[in-house]
Design a protein around this motif. Sequence first.
Motif, short mmCIF file in Angstrom:
data_model
loop_
_atom_site.label_atom_id
_atom_site.label_comp_id
_atom_site.label_asym_id
_atom_site.label_seq_id
_atom_site.Cartn_x
_atom_site.Cartn_y
_atom_site.Cartn_z
N THR A 106 0.84 -1.19 0.00
CA THR A 106 0.00 0.00 0.00
C THR A 106 0.88 1.25 0.00
O THR A 106 1.72 1.40 0.89
CB THR A 106 -0.91 0.03 1.25
N PRO A 107 0.74 2.14 -0.98
CA PRO A 107 1.52 3.37 -0.96
C PRO A 107 1.21 4.18 0.30
O PRO A 107 0.04 4.34 0.67
CB PRO A 107 1.06 4.12 -2.22
N LEU A 108 2.24 4.67 0.96
CA LEU A 108 2.03 5.39 2.22
C LEU A 108 1.17 6.63 2.05
O LEU A 108 0.40 6.98 2.95
CB LEU A 108 3.38 5.76 2.86
N CYS A 109 1.24 7.28 0.90
CA CYS A 109 0.44 8.49 0.70
C CYS A 109 -1.06 8.19 0.68
O CYS A 109 -1.87 9.10 0.81
CB CYS A 109 0.86 9.23 -0.56
N GLU A 110 -1.43 6.91 0.57
CA GLU A 110 -2.84 6.54 0.60
C GLU A 110 -3.35 6.30 2.02
O GLU A 110 -4.54 6.08 2.21
CB GLU A 110 -3.08 5.31 -0.28
N LEU A 111 -2.46 6.35 2.98
CA LEU A 111 -2.86 6.21 4.39
C LEU A 111 -3.14 7.60 4.94
O LEU A 111 -2.38 8.54 4.69
CB LEU A 111 -1.75 5.54 5.20
N PRO A 112 -4.23 7.78 5.69
CA PRO A 112 -4.60 9.13 6.17
C PRO A 112 -3.48 9.85 6.91
O PRO A 112 -3.30 11.05 6.72
CB PRO A 112 -5.79 8.86 7.10
N PHE A 114 -0.41 9.87 6.38
CA PHE A 114 0.68 10.30 5.50
C PHE A 114 0.20 11.08 4.28
O PHE A 114 1.01 11.48 3.45
CB PHE A 114 1.50 9.10 5.05
N ALA A 115 -1.09 11.30 4.14
CA ALA A 115 -1.64 11.92 2.93
C ALA A 115 -1.08 13.31 2.65
O ALA A 115 -1.05 13.74 1.50
CB ALA A 115 -3.16 11.98 3.02
N HIS A 116 -0.63 14.01 3.66
CA HIS A 116 -0.10 15.38 3.46
C HIS A 116 1.40 15.45 3.72
O HIS A 116 1.93 16.51 4.05
CB HIS A 116 -0.87 16.37 4.34
N ARG A 117 2.08 14.32 3.55
CA ARG A 117 3.53 14.25 3.75
C ARG A 117 4.19 13.99 2.40
O ARG A 117 4.06 12.89 1.84
CB ARG A 117 3.88 13.14 4.74
N PRO A 118 4.89 14.94 1.84
CA PRO A 118 5.46 14.78 0.50
C PRO A 118 6.33 13.53 0.33
O PRO A 118 6.31 12.90 -0.73
CB PRO A 118 6.29 16.04 0.29
N HIS A 119 7.07 13.16 1.36
CA HIS A 119 7.96 12.00 1.22
C HIS A 119 7.19 10.69 1.15
O HIS A 119 7.78 9.64 0.86
CB HIS A 119 8.96 11.96 2.37
N ALA A 120 5.90 10.70 1.37
CA ALA A 120 5.09 9.48 1.27
C ALA A 120 4.60 9.23 -0.15
O ALA A 120 3.99 8.21 -0.42
CB ALA A 120 3.89 9.58 2.23
N TYR A 121 4.87 10.15 -1.06
CA TYR A 121 4.42 10.04 -2.45
C TYR A 121 5.52 9.44 -3.32
O TYR A 121 6.68 9.36 -2.94
CB TYR A 121 4.02 11.43 -2.99
#
Length: 191
Positions: A106-112, A114-121
Motif C-alpha cells: 500500500t503506498p504510504l500516501c494513501e494512508l490518512p 501520511f496523505a499530506h507528507r510529500p515524502h510518502a508520495y
Amino acid sequence: MTDQLVIGIDFGTLSGRAVVVRVADGAELGSAVHPYRHAVVTDRLPGSDPRLPPDWALQVPGDYVDVLRTAVPAAVAAAGVDPADVIGIATDFTACTMVPTTADGTPLCELPQFAHRPHAYVKLWKHHAAQAQADRINAMAAERNEKWLPRYGGSISSEWEFAKALQLLEEDPEVLCPRASRSRWATSTRT
C-alpha cells in the motif's frame, strides 16, 4: 489454436501506455494511452495548500492504477482480441521512480496519516530535491576512493534512489519506517 498475447504497460512521466503484442511475431495489435489525472506534482500535494519546495517532482500512485483500469482494457479492445489469450503482462517504470509502501504494498500516501507528507508520495525520476544528499554521497565516495564511483561517471545523480532515500531518511524518517518511528515517539512521550 489462438494466438498467445502479452500486454506491455509503460508508466511514463505524464501518462501510462498499454500495448497488446502477439508473442509469435511481436506484432503490435492494439494500444491505448491514459494521461495521469495528477500529472507531475511539483507545486502542491493533492488536496493540500502548502507549496512544495523547489525541485520536487512527485506522482500519485492511484494514477498508475487508473492506467490499469482504462488503458489496458482499451488496448485489448483496440486489438480486438480475447483477454483470455493474454499469457503475460510486462511493466516498465524508470528505475529511479520510487514509492514508499507498507509491507503489503500500500503506498504510504494513501494512508490518512501520511496523505499530506510529500515524502510518502512517488518520487519521480526527475525529482532533484535530493541534490544535497547526492553531493554528500559523492564527496564521501570520492574521499574513500570507492571503486564503484568511476563506474557511474564519477558521481551519482540526485535522481537516483540512494540520494532520494537519504533525503527521506533525513527529512521525514517516519515515512521510511513508520512502525519504528511511531514506537520511538510513543516511548519518548510516556511519563
